[in-house]
Design an enzyme around this catalytic site. Structure first.
Site, short mmCIF file in Angstrom:
data_model
loop_
_atom_site.label_atom_id
_atom_site.label_comp_id
_atom_site.label_asym_id
_atom_site.label_seq_id
_atom_site.Cartn_x
_atom_site.Cartn_y
_atom_site.Cartn_z
N GLU A 1 0.90 -1.17 0.02
CA GLU A 1 -0.10 -0.07 -0.05
C GLU A 1 0.97 1.23 0.16
O GLU A 1 1.74 1.43 0.97
CB GLU A 1 -0.71 -0.01 1.28
CG GLU A 1 -1.82 1.13 1.44
CD GLU A 1 -2.76 0.93 2.62
OE1 GLU A 1 -3.58 -0.01 2.77
OE2 GLU A 1 -2.78 2.02 3.30
N ALA B 1 -7.44 12.64 2.71
CA ALA B 1 -8.54 13.47 3.15
C ALA B 1 -9.07 14.48 2.29
O ALA B 1 -8.41 14.69 1.16
CB ALA B 1 -8.34 13.87 4.33
N HIS C 1 -7.96 3.13 -3.50
CA HIS C 1 -9.06 3.12 -2.28
C HIS C 1 -9.90 4.47 -2.57
O HIS C 1 -9.30 5.35 -3.54
CB HIS C 1 -7.97 3.83 -1.00
CG HIS C 1 -7.05 2.58 -0.50
ND1 HIS C 1 -6.83 2.56 0.72
CD2 HIS C 1 -6.07 1.87 -1.33
CE1 HIS C 1 -5.86 1.65 0.88
NE2 HIS C 1 -5.64 1.15 -0.40
N ARG D 1 -15.37 4.16 4.64
CA ARG D 1 -15.93 5.51 4.83
C ARG D 1 -15.01 6.75 4.92
O ARG D 1 -15.38 7.56 4.29
CB ARG D 1 -16.24 5.05 6.34
CG ARG D 1 -17.56 5.93 6.86
CD ARG D 1 -17.76 6.29 8.12
NE ARG D 1 -16.33 6.73 8.94
CZ ARG D 1 -16.35 6.71 10.27
NH1 ARG D 1 -17.57 6.48 11.10
NH2 ARG D 1 -15.50 6.97 11.00
N GLY D 2 -13.76 6.34 5.53
CA GLY D 2 -12.92 7.53 5.88
C GLY D 2 -13.11 8.00 7.11
O GLY D 2 -14.12 7.72 8.06
N ASP D 3 -12.01 9.02 7.48
CA ASP D 3 -12.11 9.47 8.85
C ASP D 3 -12.70 10.81 9.00
O ASP D 3 -12.75 11.50 8.11
CB ASP D 3 -10.75 9.76 9.23
CG ASP D 3 -10.04 8.18 9.94
OD1 ASP D 3 -10.83 7.45 10.43
OD2 ASP D 3 -8.95 7.99 9.55
N HIS E 1 -12.56 -1.13 15.65
CA HIS E 1 -12.46 0.21 15.30
C HIS E 1 -12.41 1.45 16.18
O HIS E 1 -13.18 1.26 17.31
CB HIS E 1 -13.39 0.56 14.16
CG HIS E 1 -13.27 1.80 13.37
ND1 HIS E 1 -14.43 3.03 13.85
CD2 HIS E 1 -12.41 2.37 12.43
CE1 HIS E 1 -14.12 3.98 13.21
NE2 HIS E 1 -13.12 3.91 12.42
P1 FAD Z 1 -17.27 1.63 8.12
O1 FAD Z 1 -17.06 0.31 7.75
O2 FAD Z 1 -18.12 2.40 7.82
O3 FAD Z 1 -17.21 1.78 9.87
C1 FAD Z 1 -16.97 2.85 10.48
C2 FAD Z 1 -17.39 2.79 12.07
O4 FAD Z 1 -19.05 2.64 11.94
C3 FAD Z 1 -17.02 1.48 12.96
O5 FAD Z 1 -16.89 1.90 14.21
C4 FAD Z 1 -18.07 0.51 12.61
O6 FAD Z 1 -18.53 -0.33 13.79
C5 FAD Z 1 -19.37 1.59 12.45
N1 FAD Z 1 -20.33 0.85 11.52
C6 FAD Z 1 -20.16 0.30 10.54
N2 FAD Z 1 -21.24 -0.12 9.93
C7 FAD Z 1 -22.21 0.59 10.48
C8 FAD Z 1 -23.63 0.81 10.50
N3 FAD Z 1 -24.38 -0.03 9.34
N4 FAD Z 1 -24.38 1.21 11.40
C9 FAD Z 1 -23.63 2.04 12.43
N5 FAD Z 1 -22.38 1.96 12.57
C10 FAD Z 1 -21.62 1.23 11.56
N6 FAD Z 1 -8.65 6.23 5.41
C11 FAD Z 1 -8.69 7.22 4.30
O7 FAD Z 1 -9.03 8.35 4.46
N7 FAD Z 1 -8.13 6.79 3.09
C12 FAD Z 1 -7.73 5.54 2.60
O8 FAD Z 1 -7.06 5.23 1.83
C13 FAD Z 1 -7.68 4.36 3.93
N8 FAD Z 1 -7.21 3.20 3.58
C14 FAD Z 1 -7.40 2.39 4.60
C15 FAD Z 1 -7.15 1.02 4.44
C16 FAD Z 1 -7.16 0.12 5.36
C17 FAD Z 1 -6.79 -1.39 4.97
C18 FAD Z 1 -7.90 0.36 6.67
C19 FAD Z 1 -7.78 -0.47 7.95
C20 FAD Z 1 -8.42 1.75 6.78
C21 FAD Z 1 -7.91 2.82 5.87
N9 FAD Z 1 -8.52 3.97 6.06
C22 FAD Z 1 -8.29 4.90 5.04
C23 FAD Z 1 -9.16 4.29 7.39
C24 FAD Z 1 -10.59 4.25 7.39
O9 FAD Z 1 -11.28 5.09 6.52
C25 FAD Z 1 -10.99 4.74 8.78
O10 FAD Z 1 -10.57 3.64 9.81
C26 FAD Z 1 -12.44 5.03 8.99
O11 FAD Z 1 -12.57 5.51 10.53
C27 FAD Z 1 -13.42 3.85 8.83
O12 FAD Z 1 -13.50 3.47 7.65
P2 FAD Z 1 -14.27 2.03 7.25
O13 FAD Z 1 -14.40 1.69 5.93
O14 FAD Z 1 -13.84 0.94 8.20
O15 FAD Z 1 -15.67 2.41 8.03
#
Ligand code: FAD
Length: 296
Positions: A20, A54, A80, A110-112, A154
């Site tokens: 990555e 971001a 991504h 989803r993103g941060d 998370h």
């Molecule tokens: P989600 O799966 O949507 O989860 C986010 C939170 O919401 C979790 O706490 C989960 O428990 C909760 N949740 C999930 N579904 C639901 C629902 N239906 N209802 C209520 N709550 C729910 N960030 C970037 O900005 N750019 C990148 O390129 C990037 N690459 C990454 C690659 C990897 C392999 C990893 C592990 C992380 C990466 N991130 C990146 C970070 C990521 O964007 C963050 O960790 C973000 O806060 C959560 O994204 P997610 O896709 O896991 O979100």
């Protein structure tokens, strides 16, 4: 080649290796990046992924870099993509551009929340969770899909159990693989895999490994994502103090030990967070037992 095909080799017992990268932010960083990519490609990863920045940062260059690496090095890439700052229509436009550029795989996230905020708020007309993005991409049908998983939970999740439940739903929505957040204690990964399987997740769950390059860097990153540093690793880093070279060697040894155990115990591959560097990866690949990386 889509993720599913990339992971076919795992079924023949050859682990799938991915690297990555993140898009460089300055001209100087880009120059360095362009030298590092061929060095990383020479280690023969199965594919490379490019992170999505971001809001207002490097979002546009993700597509450009992923497409360029694929074109210039004939290596599969994944872009991504996050829900941050884009409406559904804008996401659709980005996906069209990715498809036109020959990108076949998306790491859907989803993103941060923006810096200083603790809660993620979608833009009006945007996606709320990664699962919404996964559903949309799956309905289009033209990309392989990976999602993020968190062996130590998370950071925003109420509990590991609810986080795992949501992950299982996200995979069911159409993901081909799960790539994990970084961890330094393999027990978290093995327990995570067991819990995912109990929830019906059958796809490859790929451990994400970040080799430590300096103590300062690792403390910052682990704090941000809620990853524990095991006592023995912490003591070694403490002993190294501000000696970055010593911390680097500790990082290489740690990565080799983790990867060896993960692959010996059946992980489908390794996703390395390479942080746009090649030196540590070269050392790791030189020292990893060759039989671990090839088919029997
Ligand atoms: P989600 O799966 O949507 O989860 C986010 C939170 O919401 C979790 O706490 C989960 O428990 C909760 N949740 C999930 N579904 C639901 C629902 N239906 N209802 C209520 N709550 C729910 N960030 C970037 O900005 N750019 C990148 O390129 C990037 N690459 C990454 C690659 C990897 C392999 C990893 C592990 C992380 C990466 N991130 C990146 C970070 C990521 O964007 C963050 O960790 C973000 O806060 C959560 O994204 P997610 O896709 O896991 O979100």
């Amino acid at each position: 080649m889509k993720f599913n095909q990339c992971y076919q080799t795992y079924k023949d017992k050859k682990p799938v290796i991915s690297f990555e990268m993140f898009p460089p932010k300055t001209e100087a960083a880009l120059e360095k990046f362009n030298k590092v990519v061929p060095e990383l490609v020479s280690l023969k990863p199965d594919f490379m992924t490019v992170t999505y920045g971001a809001l207002g940062s490097t979002q546009d260059s993700t597509l450009e870099i992923a497409a360029r690496i694929k074109r210039e090095h004939q290596i599969e890439t994944a872009s991504h993509l996050t829900c941050v700052g884009s409406t559904r229509e804008e996401i659709e436009e980005i996906l069209n551009s990715l498809s036109e550029s020959g990108i076949e795989n998306i790491v859907a996230l989803r993103g941060d929340p923006p810096q200083g905020e603790t809660e993620f708020k979608p833009v009006e007309g945007g996606y709320r969770q990664a699962i919404d993005l996964v559903q949309h991409i799956k309905n289009r049908g033209d990309f392989g899909i990976a999602v993020a998983g968190y062996p130590e939970k998370h950071i925003e999740a109420e509990s590991l159990a609810t986080d795992l439940d949501f992950l299982a739903e996200k995979v069911k929505a159409g993901s081909d693989i799960v790539v994990t957040q970084l961890f330094y204690d393999n027990r978290y990964y093995f327990e995570f895999v067991d819990e995912c399987r109990k929830r019906g997740v059958e796809c490859p769950i790929v451990p994400g490994i970040l080799p430590i390059v300096s103590k300062k860097q690792i403390l910052r990153i682990t704090q941000l994502c809620g990853t524990n540093i095991p006592e023995d690793l912490n003591s070694k880093l403490e002993a190294a103090g501000d000696d970055d070279e010593a911390a680097f060697q500790i990082g290489v040894d740690q990565a080799i030990a983790q990867v060896t155990e993960l692959l010996e115990k059946g992980a489908p591959g390794i996703h390395f967070y390479v942080l746009n560097r090649a030196n540590h990866m070269k050392q790791i690949f030189e020292r990893l037992p060759a039989e671990l990386l090839s088919s029997p």
